[in-house]
Design a protein around this motif. Structure first.
Motif, PDB file in Angstrom:
ATOM      1  N   ASP A  50       0.858  -1.179   0.000  1.00 37.00           N
ATOM      2  CA  ASP A  50       0.000   0.000   0.000  1.00 37.00           C
ATOM      3  C   ASP A  50       0.900   1.237   0.000  1.00 37.00           C
ATOM      4  N   HIS A  51       0.916   1.993  -1.094  1.00 44.69           N
ATOM      5  CA  HIS A  51       1.807   3.153  -1.213  1.00 44.69           C
ATOM      6  C   HIS A  51       1.202   4.428  -0.614  1.00 44.69           C
ATOM      7  N   GLY A 103      13.746  10.062  16.579  1.00 44.97           N
ATOM      8  CA  GLY A 103      12.572  10.627  15.909  1.00 44.97           C
ATOM      9  C   GLY A 103      12.960  11.276  14.588  1.00 44.97           C
ATOM     10  N   LEU A 104      14.084  11.994  14.580  1.00 43.94           N
ATOM     11  CA  LEU A 104      14.586  12.588  13.338  1.00 43.94           C
ATOM     12  C   LEU A 104      14.965  11.497  12.330  1.00 43.94           C
ATOM     13  N   GLY A 105      15.502  10.387  12.847  1.00 40.35           N
ATOM     14  CA  GLY A 105      15.859   9.270  11.972  1.00 40.35           C
ATOM     15  C   GLY A 105      14.650   8.667  11.287  1.00 40.35           C
ATOM     16  N   VAL A 106      13.576   8.480  12.028  1.00 43.71           N
ATOM     17  CA  VAL A 106      12.338   7.932  11.436  1.00 43.71           C
ATOM     18  C   VAL A 106      11.768   8.914  10.414  1.00 43.71           C
ATOM     19  N   HIS A 107      11.832  10.215  10.737  1.00 48.77           N
ATOM     20  CA  HIS A 107      11.345  11.229   9.782  1.00 48.77           C
ATOM     21  C   HIS A 107      12.156  11.175   8.480  1.00 48.77           C
ATOM     22  N   ALA A 108      13.487  11.079   8.628  1.00 46.66           N
ATOM     23  CA  ALA A 108      14.345  10.991   7.429  1.00 46.66           C
ATOM     24  C   ALA A 108      14.034   9.725   6.635  1.00 46.66           C
ATOM     25  N   MET A 109      13.771   8.637   7.335  1.00 50.90           N
ATOM     26  CA  MET A 109      13.430   7.378   6.668  1.00 50.90           C
ATOM     27  C   MET A 109      12.148   7.537   5.855  1.00 50.90           C
ATOM     28  N   ARG A 110      11.170   8.210   6.421  1.00 48.39           N
ATOM     29  CA  ARG A 110       9.902   8.398   5.713  1.00 48.39           C
ATOM     30  C   ARG A 110      10.049   9.310   4.497  1.00 48.39           C
ATOM     31  N   LEU A 111      11.086  10.144   4.523  1.00 50.95           N
ATOM     32  CA  LEU A 111      11.368  10.991   3.359  1.00 50.95           C
ATOM     33  C   LEU A 111      12.262  10.287   2.342  1.00 50.95           C
ATOM     34  N   SER A 146       3.278  -0.548   5.077  1.00 53.40           N
ATOM     35  CA  SER A 146       2.792  -0.754   3.716  1.00 53.40           C
ATOM     36  C   SER A 146       2.282  -2.159   3.391  1.00 53.40           C
ATOM     37  N   THR A 147       2.528  -3.139   4.246  1.00 54.16           N
ATOM     38  CA  THR A 147       1.976  -4.476   4.011  1.00 54.16           C
ATOM     39  C   THR A 147       1.169  -4.905   5.231  1.00 54.16           C
ATOM     40  N   GLU A 148       0.281  -5.856   5.024  1.00 53.27           N
ATOM     41  CA  GLU A 148      -0.533  -6.366   6.126  1.00 53.27           C
ATOM     42  C   GLU A 148       0.357  -7.000   7.196  1.00 53.27           C
ATOM     43  N   GLU A 149       1.402  -7.696   6.759  1.00 57.95           N
ATOM     44  CA  GLU A 149       2.334  -8.329   7.698  1.00 57.95           C
ATOM     45  C   GLU A 149       3.028  -7.270   8.554  1.00 57.95           C
ATOM     46  N   ASN A 150       3.431  -6.167   7.935  1.00 57.57           N
ATOM     47  CA  ASN A 150       4.082  -5.088   8.683  1.00 57.57           C
ATOM     48  C   ASN A 150       3.148  -4.497   9.731  1.00 57.57           C
ATOM     49  N   THR A 201      12.905  -3.565   6.101  1.00 59.13           N
ATOM     50  CA  THR A 201      13.882  -2.802   6.890  1.00 59.13           C
ATOM     51  C   THR A 201      13.254  -1.569   7.539  1.00 59.13           C
ATOM     52  N   THR A 202      12.301  -0.929   6.857  1.00 57.82           N
ATOM     53  CA  THR A 202      11.650   0.231   7.472  1.00 57.82           C
ATOM     54  C   THR A 202      10.760  -0.199   8.635  1.00 57.82           C
ATOM     55  N   ASN A 203      10.131  -1.357   8.505  1.00 56.11           N
ATOM     56  CA  ASN A 203       9.302  -1.889   9.589  1.00 56.11           C
ATOM     57  C   ASN A 203      10.155  -2.172  10.826  1.00 56.11           C
ATOM     58  N   LYS A 204      11.306  -2.801  10.615  1.00 55.82           N
ATOM     59  CA  LYS A 204      12.224  -3.082  11.733  1.00 55.82           C
ATOM     60  C   LYS A 204      12.708  -1.786  12.377  1.00 55.82           C
TER      61      LYS A 204
END
Length: 198
Positions: A4-5, A78-86, A12-16, A167-170
Motif C-alpha cells: 500500500d503506497h 525521531g529525526l531518523g524515522v522522519h528521514a526514513m519516511r522521506l 505498507s503491508t498487512e504483515e508489517n 527494513t523500514t518496519n524493523k
C-alpha cells in the motif's frame, strides 16, 4: 505481497501492520515488568538496614547527564524515522547512529554510577533498598544494551539493503522500543532519583 503506497513504508503491508501491533502488545508486557519492579522498589525503598539511603547515595550531576543523553537520543531517533519516511538513507543512518552513541554514553555513565555505589559499600546484597534499586536500574540498563545491539544490526541491514518494507518496519519498531526506554527512564528519574534526593 501487496504494498500500500498511501501509507509510510513501515505500514505498507498487512504483515508489517501486524508486526507493529504485535510489538505494541509486547510493550504492554514490558510495562507490566517495569511496573512490578517499581512496586518492589517503592515497597523496599526505606529498607536500608545498615546501608546508605537514597539521599546518602544519589548525586544529581550523573543522573542529569544520563537524562540529557537518553532524552536527546529519543529526539535523534525521531529525526531518523522522519528521514526514513522521506527516503533519505544517509541522514536516517546518521540520526540512528547518533542515537546509539548517546545510548552507549548513557550506559557508560550508568556503569560509572554503579561502580561508585559499590565503592561506597552499597551493593545489591547490602539492603532491600539497594537490591530493588540495582534490579530496577540494571533491568533498564540491560534493555538499553540490547537496544544498542539491535539498532546496530538494523543499521547494517539498511546499509546493505536500503529502504524496503521489511527494513523500514524493523527500524520503526526499534524506534518504538527506544522511546519506551526513554519513558521508563523519565519515571526512574522522577520517582527514584528526584524523590530519593528530597
Amino acid at each position: 505481497m501487496k504494498i500500500d503506497h498511501s501509507v509510510p513504508m513501515e505500514y505498507s503491508t498487512e504483515e508489517n501492520k501486524m508486526k507493529i501491533l504485535g510489538f505494541w502488545i509486547f510493550l504492554g508486557a514490558e510495562i507490566a515488568l517495569f511496573s512490578t519492579l517499581f512496586a518492589v522498589y517503592f515497597t523496599l525503598q526505606t529498607n536500608t538496614n545498615v546501608g546508605p539511603s537514597a539521599s546518602d547515595l544519589f548525586h544529581l550531576s550523573p543522573v542529569m547527564i544520563e537524562t540529557i543523553l537518553l532524552l536527546s537520543s529519543s529526539f535523534t531517533i525521531g529525526l531518523g524515522v522522519h528521514a526514513m519516511r522521506l527516503g533519505l538513507k544517509k541522514p536516517m543512518m546518521t540520526f540512528f547512529g547518533i542515537t546509539l552513541v548517546l545510548g552507549a554514553a548513557f550506559l557508560g555513565v550508568e556503569v560509572y554510577e554503579f561502580v561508585t555505589y559499590v565503592g561506597e559499600g552499597a551493593t545489591i546484597q547490602t539492603s532491600g533498598f539497594l537490591s530493588a534499586l540495582f534490579t530496577l536500574l540494571g533491568t533498564h540498563g540491560l534493555h538499553v544494551t540490547f537496544g544498542l545491539l539491535w539498532g546496530g544490526a538494523i543499521l547494517l541491514q539498511i546499509k546493505k539493503r536500503g529502504f524496503t518494507p521489511e527494513t523500514t518496519n524493523k527500524s520503526f519498531i526499534f524506534s518504538l522500543y527506544w522511546h519506551f526506554l526513554d519513558v521508563v527512564w523519565i519515571f526512574i528519574f522522577s520517582f527514584v532519583y528526584l524523590k530519593g534526593l528530597m
